[in-house]
Write a protein that holds these residues in place. Structure first.
Motif, PDB file in Angstrom:
ATOM      1  N   GLY A  56      -7.397  -7.697   5.219  1.00 51.78           N
ATOM      2  CA  GLY A  56      -7.506  -6.413   5.925  1.00 51.78           C
ATOM      3  C   GLY A  56      -6.565  -6.293   7.111  1.00 51.78           C
ATOM      4  N   TYR A 116      -4.351   5.326   6.966  1.00 48.41           N
ATOM      5  CA  TYR A 116      -4.691   5.931   5.687  1.00 48.41           C
ATOM      6  C   TYR A 116      -5.582   7.141   5.941  1.00 48.41           C
ATOM      7  N   GLY A 149      -3.358  -6.025   7.131  1.00 48.10           N
ATOM      8  CA  GLY A 149      -2.251  -5.093   6.905  1.00 48.10           C
ATOM      9  C   GLY A 149      -1.073  -5.657   6.120  1.00 48.10           C
ATOM     10  N   LYS A 150      -1.236  -6.860   5.556  1.00 51.72           N
ATOM     11  CA  LYS A 150      -0.136  -7.518   4.839  1.00 51.72           C
ATOM     12  C   LYS A 150       0.350  -6.685   3.647  1.00 51.72           C
ATOM     13  N   THR A 151      -0.581  -6.290   2.799  1.00 54.26           N
ATOM     14  CA  THR A 151      -0.205  -5.523   1.603  1.00 54.26           C
ATOM     15  C   THR A 151       0.419  -4.192   1.997  1.00 54.26           C
ATOM     16  N   THR A 152      -0.153  -3.549   2.990  1.00 50.81           N
ATOM     17  CA  THR A 152       0.394  -2.276   3.455  1.00 50.81           C
ATOM     18  C   THR A 152       1.845  -2.454   3.896  1.00 50.81           C
TER      19      THR A 152
HETATM   20  N1  LIG Z   1      -5.147   2.852  -0.116  1.00 55.65           N
HETATM   21  C1  LIG Z   1      -5.888   2.672   0.987  1.00 55.65           C
HETATM   22  N2  LIG Z   1      -6.696   3.667   1.460  1.00 55.65           N
HETATM   23  C2  LIG Z   1      -7.440   3.512   2.572  1.00 55.65           C
HETATM   24  N3  LIG Z   1      -7.435   2.385   3.313  1.00 55.65           N
HETATM   25  C3  LIG Z   1      -6.673   1.368   2.893  1.00 55.65           C
HETATM   26  C4  LIG Z   1      -5.858   1.454   1.710  1.00 55.65           C
HETATM   27  N4  LIG Z   1      -5.189   0.280   1.557  1.00 55.65           N
HETATM   28  C5  LIG Z   1      -5.568  -0.497   2.582  1.00 55.65           C
HETATM   29  N5  LIG Z   1      -6.442   0.145   3.378  1.00 55.65           N
HETATM   30  C6  LIG Z   1      -7.036  -0.385   4.628  1.00 55.65           C
HETATM   31  O1  LIG Z   1      -5.983  -0.780   5.472  1.00 55.65           O
HETATM   32  C7  LIG Z   1      -6.268  -2.019   6.100  1.00 55.65           C
HETATM   33  C8  LIG Z   1      -5.203  -3.050   5.743  1.00 55.65           C
HETATM   34  O2  LIG Z   1      -5.303  -3.353   4.365  1.00 55.65           O
HETATM   35  P1  LIG Z   1      -4.257  -4.262   3.595  1.00 55.65           P
HETATM   36  O3  LIG Z   1      -2.892  -3.806   3.925  1.00 55.65           O
HETATM   37  O4  LIG Z   1      -4.646  -4.264   2.159  1.00 55.65           O
HETATM   38  O5  LIG Z   1      -4.509  -5.690   4.267  1.00 55.65           O
HETATM   39  P2  LIG Z   1      -4.322  -7.168   3.689  1.00 55.65           P
HETATM   40  O6  LIG Z   1      -3.343  -7.111   2.562  1.00 55.65           O
HETATM   41  O7  LIG Z   1      -3.853  -7.952   4.852  1.00 55.65           O
HETATM   42  O8  LIG Z   1      -5.677  -7.618   3.228  1.00 55.65           O
HETATM   43  C9  LIG Z   1      -7.670  -2.409   5.655  1.00 55.65           C
HETATM   44  O9  LIG Z   1      -8.570  -1.958   6.625  1.00 55.65           O
HETATM   45  C10 LIG Z   1      -7.841  -1.646   4.366  1.00 55.65           C
HETATM   46  O10 LIG Z   1      -9.189  -1.348   4.126  1.00 55.65           O
END
Ligand SMILES: Nc1ncnc2c1ncn2[C@@H]1O[C@H](COP(=O)(O)OP(=O)(O)O)[C@@H](O)[C@H]1O
Ligand SMILES: [Mg+2]
Length: 235
Positions: free
Chosen positions: A38, A11, A40-43
């Motif tokens: 954190g 990001y 990366g699941k949602t990503t």
């Molecule tokens: N829109 C965003 N902008 C900046 N950093 C992000 C954003 N979304 C997620 N992150 C970062 O990317 C990493 C993975 O996040 P995320 O995919 O939400 O993980 P999970 O769903 O497993 O909790 C984390 O360090 C989070 O802070």
């Protein structure tokens, strides 16, 4: 159905959310995506329906190179993908029908067809009688079932669920898992993010674990009792 090849995502600001992730998911699988908050699941899920673009690597979904898809083609991809979120994301001032008939409406289907599809989808989640209710009149578990009906209304090939049971406790979480397993039974590929260990064990099948953006393991678990409950159900 899904193929990720060397996918990384950073990001703006430098956070590395995914780091060289490679895997394949054949059509019809039920895959659990797990890992600490954190990880990366949602990503990863957002890359699959092109809510985000990878920084490098390839994302293929249903024969489409999602990472190279022109913006005007994104709606066609999304019609084939149902998405369910932890927070349900229903529109409060709209009825259940209006919430779930969104896609048939933008596809220009007439009201009769919208209604038929809505009732069909709600029947699958046991809520056909709540067509005219507002979200606030439903329990959390019911709201999530409506959100699942919304995701299923177009009979998608792929269903993505991001911690769909995160706001629900035990029995309700199990109910949601059973509905997702039922989707798999009907041939839909399902990818569900969760860190509920009990639920993971009870679903079984395949578990991908992310650790700080890396794919740490890809395990096959024995089929869990929830899977058995779905397969034994009469048609
Ligand atoms: N829109 C965003 N902008 C900046 N950093 C992000 C954003 N979304 C997620 N992150 C970062 O990317 C990493 C993975 O996040 P995320 O995919 O939400 O993980 P999970 O769903 O497993 O909790 C984390 O360090 C989070 O802070
Ligand atoms: Mg998340």
């Amino acid at each position: 159905m899904i193929r990720l090849h060397s996918v990384s995502k950073s990001y703006p600001g430098g956070q590395t959310a995914l780091d060289e992730v490679t895997f394949e998911i054949p059509r019809g699988q039920f895959v659990i995506l797990t890992g600490a908050s954190g990880a990366g699941k949602t990503t990863l899920l957002r890359l699959l329906y092109r809510e985000e673009l990878p920084t490098s690597g390839q994302v293929l979904v249903a024969g489409r190179n999602v990472s190279a898809l022109p913006a005007r083609k994104v709606p066609y991809l999304r019609r084939n993908i149902g998405v369910v979120f932890q927070s349900f994301r229903l529109i409060e001032r709209k009825t259940v029908f209006e919430n779930i008939a969104y896609l048939p409406r933008i596809l220009g289907y007439d009201t009769t067809r919208q209604r038929r599809l809505a009732i069909e989808a709600l029947r699958r989640v046991g809520l056909a009688h709540r067509l005219q209710a507002f979200p606030s009149q439903l329990s959390g578990g019911e709201q999530q079932r409506v959100a699942i009906a919304r995701a299923l209304i177009n009979d998608p090939e792929l269903l993505l669920a991001d911690e769909p049971t995160g706001n629900l406790d035990g029995d309700l979480a199990q109910q949601i898992a059973l509905l997702l397993l039922d989707c798999q039974r009907r041939g839909t590929t399902v990818v569900m993010a969760t860190h509920d260990r009990e639920l993971i064990r009870r679903i079984g099948q395949r578990v991908l674990t992310l650790d700080r953006g890396r794919l740490a393991s890809d395990e096959r678990l024995p089929p869990g009792d929830l899977l058995a409950a779905v397969t034994e159900e009469p048609e």
